[in-house]
Design a protein around this motif. Structure first.
Motif, short mmCIF file in Angstrom:
data_model
loop_
_atom_site.label_atom_id
_atom_site.label_comp_id
_atom_site.label_asym_id
_atom_site.label_seq_id
_atom_site.Cartn_x
_atom_site.Cartn_y
_atom_site.Cartn_z
N GLU A 501 -11.83 8.77 6.42
CA GLU A 501 -11.00 7.55 6.54
C GLU A 501 -11.29 6.47 6.85
O GLU A 501 -11.98 6.29 8.03
CB GLU A 501 -9.59 8.36 7.23
CG GLU A 501 -9.03 9.39 6.57
CD GLU A 501 -7.74 10.01 7.37
OE1 GLU A 501 -7.51 9.28 8.47
OE2 GLU A 501 -7.31 11.19 6.97
N ASN A 502 -10.67 5.11 6.56
CA ASN A 502 -11.27 4.04 7.09
C ASN A 502 -12.38 3.24 6.61
O ASN A 502 -12.78 2.54 7.43
CB ASN A 502 -10.64 3.75 8.58
CG ASN A 502 -9.20 4.12 9.04
OD1 ASN A 502 -8.43 3.64 8.51
ND2 ASN A 502 -9.32 5.01 10.28
N ASN A 521 -6.41 -1.62 2.60
CA ASN A 521 -5.53 -0.69 1.99
C ASN A 521 -5.40 -0.85 0.41
O ASN A 521 -4.63 -0.29 -0.30
CB ASN A 521 -3.85 -0.92 2.17
CG ASN A 521 -3.67 -0.68 3.92
OD1 ASN A 521 -4.36 0.25 4.50
ND2 ASN A 521 -2.98 -1.63 4.39
N THR A 545 -5.26 8.20 2.14
CA THR A 545 -3.80 8.21 2.36
C THR A 545 -3.11 6.81 2.95
O THR A 545 -1.93 6.70 2.79
CB THR A 545 -3.56 9.22 3.46
OG1 THR A 545 -4.28 9.11 4.62
CG2 THR A 545 -3.91 10.80 3.03
N ASP A 546 -3.95 6.00 3.26
CA ASP A 546 -3.83 4.59 3.59
C ASP A 546 -3.70 3.73 2.50
O ASP A 546 -3.25 2.53 2.78
CB ASP A 546 -4.66 4.26 4.90
CG ASP A 546 -5.90 3.98 4.30
OD1 ASP A 546 -6.47 4.89 3.37
OD2 ASP A 546 -6.68 3.26 4.75
N THR A 548 -2.40 1.69 -0.40
CA THR A 548 -1.03 1.08 -0.90
C THR A 548 -1.34 0.51 -2.38
O THR A 548 -0.08 0.29 -2.94
CB THR A 548 -0.39 -0.01 0.03
OG1 THR A 548 -1.28 -1.10 0.18
CG2 THR A 548 -0.21 0.60 1.41
N ASN A 571 1.19 6.71 0.48
CA ASN A 571 1.58 5.21 0.72
C ASN A 571 1.47 4.26 -0.48
O ASN A 571 1.62 3.30 -0.43
CB ASN A 571 0.89 4.83 1.94
CG ASN A 571 1.35 5.49 3.16
OD1 ASN A 571 2.60 5.52 3.70
ND2 ASN A 571 0.34 5.97 4.06
#
Length: 778
Positions: A501-502, A521, A545-546, A548, A571
């Motif tokens: 993540e990130n 995102n 999951t982040d 958009t 998201n």
């Protein structure tokens, strides 16, 4: 500042005073005296004192500290050791940059007396020549002054002050702030023989006065890096700790021998090494004696080979520049030799290295054994043409750029590397085929050939799609924060991205992977003729999951999107699909469509904007199966999709009752109608913007309500679709209120009266809305 005041004591520990001072600061932070607030735009770390603690400190030390702020001037006690004068409200700057003073403030300054014990003077704010004249007699008796910090309009104003009004006997620290960036520093500075710190701002590029080498106790000169290289006979300044740029010249006072006795250096950059002609001359720098040296840079100019500098000479010079074993950061730039020096190969002595940066060493053929550097954390190799194989230890940062011959890169400690690596950048390594951190563990080459990323659709069932992929993904490069792979067409990647993540990802097409960009995102999957399946073997959905916004483009053979994977993009707000013409309904995995309920388990629960463009192979059936999963859709764009032959603005009754996706019992007509697009009930109530462009064969079927069924529609655009409206019933109706409307190819019998609230910019059939008669009614 603390050192200049004598607050930091060495106590014969052998540690540098700067390190002891940092330990003091850490103790004060741990005790709650200071608070760490992170990075500042000018400083790597910043600390503040709480208001209550500040008030207490001022109360306790009121006999030693005093402040003159604005027009307020309280009595200065004879015991005052530290004085601050703040002139923000007493002076202003005119349009020419001159300071305009307040006469009342100057009169009160003249009342200040008894400064014999003064050790610190800080002048904050605007000031000018008239301001400094106020101190003609005030500071002459301040013979114990150790610290001076001044803000002034020009260095000339400062020069007047320190030349005549301040005793230079004990001053250890001077910080000067001036509005001029390329001014001359006052000549008087060369007389401050006990000065330890001169700070003129790292952004300033001043001209230094002659005789700077008289400052034999100067430890830190804070200025632009190139300023240091202008000091003649700098070798006399044996206390200096930073010399970021020393340009070797064939002139007296600038030869490499100047470095011989500068053994307090912590940071050193030796430039223009082409002017050093032999190993003997290079050894005159005596780098081996500099035990405090932590960061070292060797640089040959890029055109040194054109000046007749042979590879053998460069090798001898580098051999003579053997550093101390305590060195932590090493940069070698522009080296033209073929081999490594002995101190960097067979007799490796710099075993404390933490950073190694080799750049423009084009002829270097065999690099040292990096596995013998146990503390190495960062490795940067740039523009080295002949290296074919490389072994890397456990690193935190790895940069490989412009290594055109590199074929193989092997990680010695792969498991440790997976955990510790934070930055990975590989660019323009056109022959790189083997990069072991990208390989699957316990997977032989024959198995790789049998499990290509262009897998068959039968292998993508929801039951086994994620189990093995997610298990391997949790460990693979789990600490990575930056991944960039460009210009490596032969490299094979067998893991899904991103690894964590990130993680910021920028990957150009690889042998087994499409182009991928993830920044913040936004996620883009682009430009791959080989990609057929977009599932958990390509994307690590659990790490997205982040996201958009998702853009899928120019993948003409893409036939399948994993609904199980997309369900994890909780998201996702916007999805754009461009030039992916083979996404068809026949690619839905058998057994999945009958078991999924679009109402209870939507694949796109928060998707608000869907755009499909230039997808000539996409038929209406594929989109029909997608729409029930988009329960929050507000904007739908369909552009240049000729295989969508019809659109129906209603749903069969069975679909409303069950809500199942693509089931034969739910949409009985879909089996026979590959090209029809059915708008489900959930879309009718949420859609606000509908754009349909360049779909020449699309026709409208279904309810006589026509577009009136879109109860939330506020914008309708239909262009390049001549059959879409002409196929409507005789009494075709628009939505109740559409402020923004643009329709081409108006049918002969148009039964929808433009609403008075329609935008004046809207048009129907090429005519402005205002041209239509007001007696048109539904």
């Amino acid at each position: 500042m603390w050192i200049s005041q004598g607050f930091v004591h060495g106590n014969h520990t052998g540690k540098k005073l700067e390190d002891i001072g940092k330990a003091y600061l850490a103790d004060l932070v741990n005790s709650g005296f200071f608070q760490h607030v992170g990075r500042h735009r000018l400083y790597s770390n910043s600390f503040v004192m709480h208001d209550l603690m500040h008030d207490l400190a001022r109360e306790v030390s009121r006999a030693d500290f005093a402040t003159i702020d604005g027009t307020e001037c309280k009595e200065i006690l004879p015991t005052t050791r530290h004085l601050s004068v703040v002139t923000h409200f007493a002076y202003s700057i005119d349009q020419h940059g001159n300071a305009i003073s307040c006469e009342n403030f100057k009169r009160k300054l003249l009342l200040v007396t008894s400064l014999k014990k003064l050790r610190s003077l800080v002048l904050i704010g605007n000031s000018g020549p008239t301001f400094f004249k106020c101190f003609q007699n005030m500071f002459k008796e301040a013979a114990s002054l150790r610290l001076l910090q001044i803000s002034a309009t020009t260095y000339a104003d400062i020069g007047c002050f320190i030349s005549y009004l301040v005793s230079c006997t004990h001053i250890r620290y001077i910080k000067l702030n001036s509005y001029g960036m390329r001014c001359e520093l006052p000549q008087a500075l060369s007389n401050f023989f006990h000065l330890q710190v001169l700070d003129v701002n790292t952004y300033a590029d001043p001209t230094l006065p002659t005789g700077m080498n008289n400052l034999v106790h100067l430890q830190h000169l804070v200025a632009k890096e190139d300023v240091h290289s202008t000091i003649d006979r700098i070798g006399k300044m044996t206390s200096l700790q930073e010399l970021p740029i020393f340009r070797v010249q064939n002139a007296c006072g600038f030869d490499i021998k100047q470095l011989k006795f500068m053994n307090q250096l912590v940071k050193l950059g030796i430039y223009q090494l082409e002017n050093v002609k032999s190993k003997r001359d290079a050894s005159e720098a005596r780098l081996i004696d500099k035990g405090h040296l932590e960061a070292l840079c060797f640089l040959w100019d890029s055109d040194s080979t054109s000046l007749g500098i042979s590879a053998e000479t460069a090798t001898e010079v580098l051999e003579g520049l053997k550093p101390h074993q305590n060195l932590k950061h090493l940069q070698i730039i522009g080296y033209s030799g073929y081999i490594s020096p002995s101190w960097f190969s067979t007799g490796l002595s710099v075993t404390s290295l933490q950073l190694l940066h080799l750049e423009n060493c084009k002829e270097w053929r065999v690099l040292p054994s990096l596995e013998k550097l146990p503390f190495l954390k960062k490795l940067k190799l740039i523009n080295i043409c002949h290296v074919k194989e490389l072994g890397i230890p456990c690193l935190e940062e790895l940069v490989l750029t412009d290594l055109p011959s590199l074929e193989k890169c092997v990680a010695t400690f792969k498991r440790e590397l997976d955990f510790h690596l934070r930055v990975l950048i590989i660019e323009n390594c056109y022959e790189l085929k083997v990069f072991t951190p990208f390989e699957l563990q316990n997977l032989c080459s024959s198995e790789v050939e049998q499990r290509p990323w262009r897998l068959s659709l039968e292998d993508t069932s929801a039951g086994n799609e994620f189990s093995s992929a997610e298990a391997a993904q949790k460990k693979w490069l789990s600490g990575l924060r930056v991944l960039k792979i460009h210009g490596c067409p032969r490299l094979m990647l067998l893991h899904p991205l991103p690894p964590a993540e990130n993680t910021q990802v920028s990957v150009q097409p690889l042998l087994t992977y499409p182009a991928l960009e993830k920044n913040s995102n936004d996620l883009s999957v682009m430009s791959s003729k080989e990609l057929r399946v977009l599932d958990a073997k390509i994307l690590a959905f659990q790490n997205l999951t982040d996201v958009t916004s998702l853009h899928i483009g120019h993948c003409p053979n893409l036939v399948f999107l994993s609904f199980e994977g997309f369900r994890q993009l909780l998201n996702l707000r916007k999805m754009v699909i461009v030039s992916c013409g083979n996404l068809v309904s026949s690619c839905i995995v058998p057994g999945v469509s009958e078991t999924w309920n679009a109402t209870n388990y939507p694949a796109f629960p928060r998707l608000g904007h869907l755009k499909i463009e230039s997808c000539g192979g996409i038929a209406g059936k594929w989109l029909t199966e997608m729409l029930p999963h988009m329960q929050s859709l507000e904007e739908l764009d369909i552009e240049d999709c000729p295989q969508m032959k019809s659109i129906s603005i209603h749903r069969p009754r069975q679909e409303v009752e069950t809500g199942r996706l693509a089931s034969q019992a739910v949409l009985p007509r879909l089996a026979q109608d590959e090209f029809g697009l059915y708008i489900p009930l959930n879309i009718l109530s949420t859609l606000e913007k509908l754009h349909i462009r360049r779909c020449p064969g699309m026709q409208l079927y279904g309810s006589k309500e026509g577009y009136g069924g879109f109860t939330s529609l506020t914008e309708l655009v239909i262009t390049g679709c001549p059959m879409l409206l002409s196929s409507a019933d005789e009494r075709f109706s628009l939505p109740p209120s559409v402020p923004d409307l643009h329709i081409e190819f108006l049918p002969r019998s148009f039964a929808g009266a433009p609403d008075p609230q329609l935008s004046a910019a809207g048009c129907i059939g090429g005519h402005a809305i205002s041209e239509f008669p007001s007696n048109l009614v539904n």
